[in-house]
Design a protein around this motif. Sequence first.
Motif, PDB file in Angstrom:
ATOM      1  N   ASP A 385     -49.003   5.436 -14.861  1.00 66.05           N
ATOM      2  CA  ASP A 385     -49.472   4.065 -14.638  1.00 66.05           C
ATOM      3  C   ASP A 385     -48.342   3.045 -14.599  1.00 66.05           C
ATOM      4  O   ASP A 385     -48.540   1.906 -14.163  1.00 66.05           O
ATOM      5  N   ILE A 386     -47.173   3.416 -15.076  1.00 69.75           N
ATOM      6  CA  ILE A 386     -46.089   2.440 -15.224  1.00 69.75           C
ATOM      7  C   ILE A 386     -45.709   1.807 -13.890  1.00 69.75           C
ATOM      8  O   ILE A 386     -45.433   0.601 -13.813  1.00 69.75           O
ATOM      9  N   ALA A 387     -45.714   2.603 -12.824  1.00 64.56           N
ATOM     10  CA  ALA A 387     -45.330   2.072 -11.517  1.00 64.56           C
ATOM     11  C   ALA A 387     -46.282   0.986 -11.041  1.00 64.56           C
ATOM     12  O   ALA A 387     -45.918   0.191 -10.160  1.00 64.56           O
ATOM     13  N   ARG A 388     -47.486   0.936 -11.607  1.00 62.23           N
ATOM     14  CA  ARG A 388     -48.470  -0.073 -11.200  1.00 62.23           C
ATOM     15  C   ARG A 388     -48.463  -1.285 -12.123  1.00 62.23           C
ATOM     16  O   ARG A 388     -49.408  -2.078 -12.116  1.00 62.23           O
ATOM     17  N   LEU A 389     -47.395  -1.426 -12.904  1.00 61.60           N
ATOM     18  CA  LEU A 389     -47.272  -2.547 -13.840  1.00 61.60           C
ATOM     19  C   LEU A 389     -45.967  -3.312 -13.598  1.00 61.60           C
ATOM     20  O   LEU A 389     -45.112  -3.425 -14.477  1.00 61.60           O
ATOM     21  N   PRO A 390     -45.783  -3.856 -12.386  1.00 60.96           N
ATOM     22  CA  PRO A 390     -44.501  -4.513 -12.074  1.00 60.96           C
ATOM     23  C   PRO A 390     -44.244  -5.764 -12.908  1.00 60.96           C
ATOM     24  O   PRO A 390     -43.083  -6.075 -13.212  1.00 60.96           O
ATOM     25  N   TYR A 391     -45.294  -6.489 -13.276  1.00 64.14           N
ATOM     26  CA  TYR A 391     -45.043  -7.698 -14.063  1.00 64.14           C
ATOM     27  C   TYR A 391     -44.617  -7.340 -15.486  1.00 64.14           C
ATOM     28  O   TYR A 391     -43.735  -7.990 -16.053  1.00 64.14           O
ATOM     29  N   LEU A 392     -45.221  -6.299 -16.063  1.00 60.93           N
ATOM     30  CA  LEU A 392     -44.770  -5.852 -17.384  1.00 60.93           C
ATOM     31  C   LEU A 392     -43.317  -5.412 -17.327  1.00 60.93           C
ATOM     32  O   LEU A 392     -42.536  -5.696 -18.246  1.00 60.93           O
ATOM     33  N   ARG A 393     -42.933  -4.723 -16.239  1.00 62.89           N
ATOM     34  CA  ARG A 393     -41.517  -4.337 -16.100  1.00 62.89           C
ATOM     35  C   ARG A 393     -40.626  -5.580 -16.069  1.00 62.89           C
ATOM     36  O   ARG A 393     -39.566  -5.620 -16.698  1.00 62.89           O
ATOM     37  N   ALA A 394     -41.043  -6.607 -15.338  1.00 61.57           N
ATOM     38  CA  ALA A 394     -40.263  -7.835 -15.265  1.00 61.57           C
ATOM     39  C   ALA A 394     -40.141  -8.485 -16.644  1.00 61.57           C
ATOM     40  O   ALA A 394     -39.082  -9.019 -17.008  1.00 61.57           O
ATOM     41  N   VAL A 395     -41.222  -8.428 -17.432  1.00 62.65           N
ATOM     42  CA  VAL A 395     -41.192  -8.984 -18.788  1.00 62.65           C
ATOM     43  C   VAL A 395     -40.177  -8.240 -19.651  1.00 62.65           C
ATOM     44  O   VAL A 395     -39.389  -8.844 -20.387  1.00 62.65           O
ATOM     45  N   VAL A 396     -40.185  -6.908 -19.562  1.00 63.68           N
ATOM     46  CA  VAL A 396     -39.238  -6.103 -20.345  1.00 63.68           C
ATOM     47  C   VAL A 396     -37.804  -6.407 -19.933  1.00 63.68           C
ATOM     48  O   VAL A 396     -36.905  -6.563 -20.775  1.00 63.68           O
ATOM     49  N   MET A 397     -37.565  -6.516 -18.645  1.00 61.06           N
ATOM     50  CA  MET A 397     -36.207  -6.784 -18.169  1.00 61.06           C
ATOM     51  C   MET A 397     -35.728  -8.158 -18.627  1.00 61.06           C
ATOM     52  O   MET A 397     -34.575  -8.320 -19.050  1.00 61.06           O
ATOM     53  N   GLU A 398     -36.614  -9.159 -18.562  1.00 64.43           N
ATOM     54  CA  GLU A 398     -36.213 -10.481 -19.009  1.00 64.43           C
ATOM     55  C   GLU A 398     -35.962 -10.502 -20.512  1.00 64.43           C
ATOM     56  O   GLU A 398     -35.036 -11.176 -20.992  1.00 64.43           O
ATOM     57  N   SER A 399     -36.761  -9.756 -21.258  1.00 57.57           N
ATOM     58  CA  SER A 399     -36.531  -9.654 -22.702  1.00 57.57           C
ATOM     59  C   SER A 399     -35.184  -9.003 -22.994  1.00 57.57           C
ATOM     60  O   SER A 399     -34.429  -9.470 -23.868  1.00 57.57           O
ATOM     61  N   MET A 400     -34.841  -7.942 -22.263  1.00 62.20           N
ATOM     62  CA  MET A 400     -33.555  -7.284 -22.473  1.00 62.20           C
ATOM     63  C   MET A 400     -32.388  -8.145 -21.999  1.00 62.20           C
ATOM     64  O   MET A 400     -31.275  -8.018 -22.514  1.00 62.20           O
ATOM     65  N   ARG A 401     -32.623  -9.008 -21.013  1.00 64.34           N
ATOM     66  CA  ARG A 401     -31.558  -9.926 -20.599  1.00 64.34           C
ATOM     67  C   ARG A 401     -31.225 -10.887 -21.735  1.00 64.34           C
ATOM     68  O   ARG A 401     -30.055 -11.123 -22.042  1.00 64.34           O
ATOM     69  N   LEU A 402     -32.258 -11.434 -22.347  1.00 68.00           N
ATOM     70  CA  LEU A 402     -32.039 -12.395 -23.423  1.00 68.00           C
ATOM     71  C   LEU A 402     -31.617 -11.729 -24.726  1.00 68.00           C
ATOM     72  O   LEU A 402     -30.858 -12.293 -25.499  1.00 68.00           O
ATOM     73  N   HIS A 403     -32.138 -10.525 -24.973  1.00 67.07           N
ATOM     74  CA  HIS A 403     -31.920  -9.851 -26.251  1.00 67.07           C
ATOM     75  C   HIS A 403     -31.500  -8.398 -26.008  1.00 67.07           C
ATOM     76  O   HIS A 403     -32.244  -7.476 -26.307  1.00 67.07           O
ATOM     77  N   PRO A 404     -30.329  -8.166 -25.440  1.00 68.93           N
ATOM     78  CA  PRO A 404     -29.900  -6.787 -25.186  1.00 68.93           C
ATOM     79  C   PRO A 404     -29.790  -6.008 -26.489  1.00 68.93           C
ATOM     80  O   PRO A 404     -29.256  -6.534 -27.477  1.00 68.93           O
ATOM     81  N   PRO A 405     -30.284  -4.767 -26.532  1.00 66.24           N
ATOM     82  CA  PRO A 405     -30.191  -3.990 -27.775  1.00 66.24           C
ATOM     83  C   PRO A 405     -28.774  -3.925 -28.326  1.00 66.24           C
ATOM     84  O   PRO A 405     -28.574  -3.958 -29.539  1.00 66.24           O
ATOM     85  N   GLY A 406     -27.774  -3.856 -27.433  1.00 64.73           N
ATOM     86  CA  GLY A 406     -26.372  -3.906 -27.855  1.00 64.73           C
ATOM     87  C   GLY A 406     -25.677  -5.058 -27.154  1.00 64.73           C
ATOM     88  O   GLY A 406     -25.279  -4.919 -25.996  1.00 64.73           O
ATOM     89  N   PRO A 407     -25.530  -6.223 -27.790  1.00 66.92           N
ATOM     90  CA  PRO A 407     -24.975  -7.381 -27.075  1.00 66.92           C
ATOM     91  C   PRO A 407     -23.505  -7.236 -26.709  1.00 66.92           C
ATOM     92  O   PRO A 407     -23.038  -7.894 -25.787  1.00 66.92           O
ATOM     93  N   LEU A 408     -22.766  -6.423 -27.436  1.00 67.07           N
ATOM     94  CA  LEU A 408     -21.397  -6.078 -27.049  1.00 67.07           C
ATOM     95  C   LEU A 408     -21.372  -4.595 -26.718  1.00 67.07           C
ATOM     96  O   LEU A 408     -21.867  -3.779 -27.492  1.00 67.07           O
ATOM     97  N   MET A 409     -20.806  -4.255 -25.577  1.00 66.20           N
ATOM     98  CA  MET A 409     -20.688  -2.837 -25.253  1.00 66.20           C
ATOM     99  C   MET A 409     -19.729  -2.164 -26.221  1.00 66.20           C
ATOM    100  O   MET A 409     -18.884  -2.803 -26.853  1.00 66.20           O
TER     101      MET A 409
END
Length: 544
Positions: A385-409
């Motif tokens: 079902d994940i492929a049919r949830l493009p807006y949820l994917r966009a939400v996750v990506m925006e969350s990771m942009r603001l709050h990357p799990p590792g902010p420094l590589m």
Amino acid sequence: MEASAPPWLLYVSVASCLLLYKLFLSTTKKPRSSVVTRRPPGPAPLPLLGNILQLQGEPHHALARLAEAHGPVMSLRLGAAGDAVVVSSAAAARDALQRHDHVLAGRSVSDAARALGNHDRSAIWLPATSPLWKRLRAACTNRLFSARGLDATRAAREGKVRELVVSLRARAHAGEAVHVGRAVFGCAIGIVSDVLFSDDAADLMSSGRAQELETLVRDSVEEVTKPNISDLFPVLAWLDLQGRRRLTAVLVGRIYDLFDPIIARRLRQAAGGGEEKNGDFLDVLLQLHSTDQLSIQTIKSFLLYLDLEPYHPWPMGSAASSIDFIVVLTCPRMLQDLFAGGTETNAIAVEWTMAELLRHPAVMSKVRAELRDALGSKPHPDESDIARLPYLRAVVMESMRLHPPGPLMVPHLAMADGAEVGGFAVPRGTKVIINLWAIMRDPAVWPEPKAFLPERFVGASDADFRGKERLEFMPFGAGRRACPGSPMATRVVMLVLASMLHAFEWRLPEGMQPGDVDVRDRFGTSLNMVTPLRAVPLPLPLNP
């Protein structure tokens, strides 16, 4: 459990180190080279201390502030631990992670990481030129995280996520507020156990052992990332003054004790001539062992240890000392290759995304509407079902942009002369620190960089998580040292969120408003929330 030296001994040790500083410089001085040697701009270093006193607060924030003054490619002197180049723009990151990736793909090893010799067996500590590193990396990318490998372990992931929903439903009927990150962490560690050990995971995840494993994983990560004078002053490392290396060896040894019976049982089955029926990742590694490509100790180290991110697990507020900051940069944190790498990152990504959804009710409503349209009366989402949830994917990506799990590589290390970043030379032995947090909030690239706007990622695909083309967005890093587990991580995060949002309506505890959700961050084993998210799940009908 901690074995610490008395404060006076630490002071004496630091004083001794300063007296030996000139000797240290004489033993590490680099020969002159014909290549460009223009040093990047940066804050003026002090004698002996370097830039320690110019650094205050959370590391990713402090480096971003300094970059505003000194530019996207900046140099720091890290006390007696050497020089670093800090990268804060996508263009400069492209130099480090693509153009000169082959030169800048080394690692510096923290003292605690040397416990039990793990640094000689880890896919992340080993140099990229090592044949063992190449074998371990290939095992991950070609078997565990390939499309075929992920499809083979799909049922295990879906089963564990449904167990999470059942657990949350029981607590929801009692009206309890749930610690979101902690609940998801337990689910994630179960997923990783099943993927690695399949049928034998039941032994590892029995009630008592599951709690022990979770505690040991957290303790070992925290121990190895605490401030360690051995990393700030390498000439003192042999003394292990704070006992970090010794205690890490104890903790890691106890985790290995949990793995030993499972590995021994598999070896007995193979010796008995029985057919291999598990088909899990441990079988893949034992097949390599049977052809003398991996030792048993390397297998245990790989299952557990050591992916890196450059952080420590305690809060660093404005009162944090600059010395602590430097230790952070010189003693990279360990995320276990497969256990912590597949648990903590997933849990923190779900927690941050849920926090942003609760802060933005209109976005939450759009996600829930998408789930209703895509799933209808289906009681549980699955990975198809994940492929049919493009807006949820966009939400996750925006969350990771603001709050990357590792902010420094993970700090890269120049293995030879010849690399240039942003037009500046990076001599051999120099650390290169990529500030992902700053890059993914760069106002030159991202309009309204501090705003939570998922619409900017509508139309993106899973491939955009991996930083292959657009280095403006690379929450899992990029280049040959990028996290190989990103394909599984994105599947798990999407499935967990879809399941939690499809089964429950989530509300904040009584008295809280959306604007009260605390989205301040702090360094930890991942980019943790200052105030862990608690929310109340209200059960929805199983067949809406």
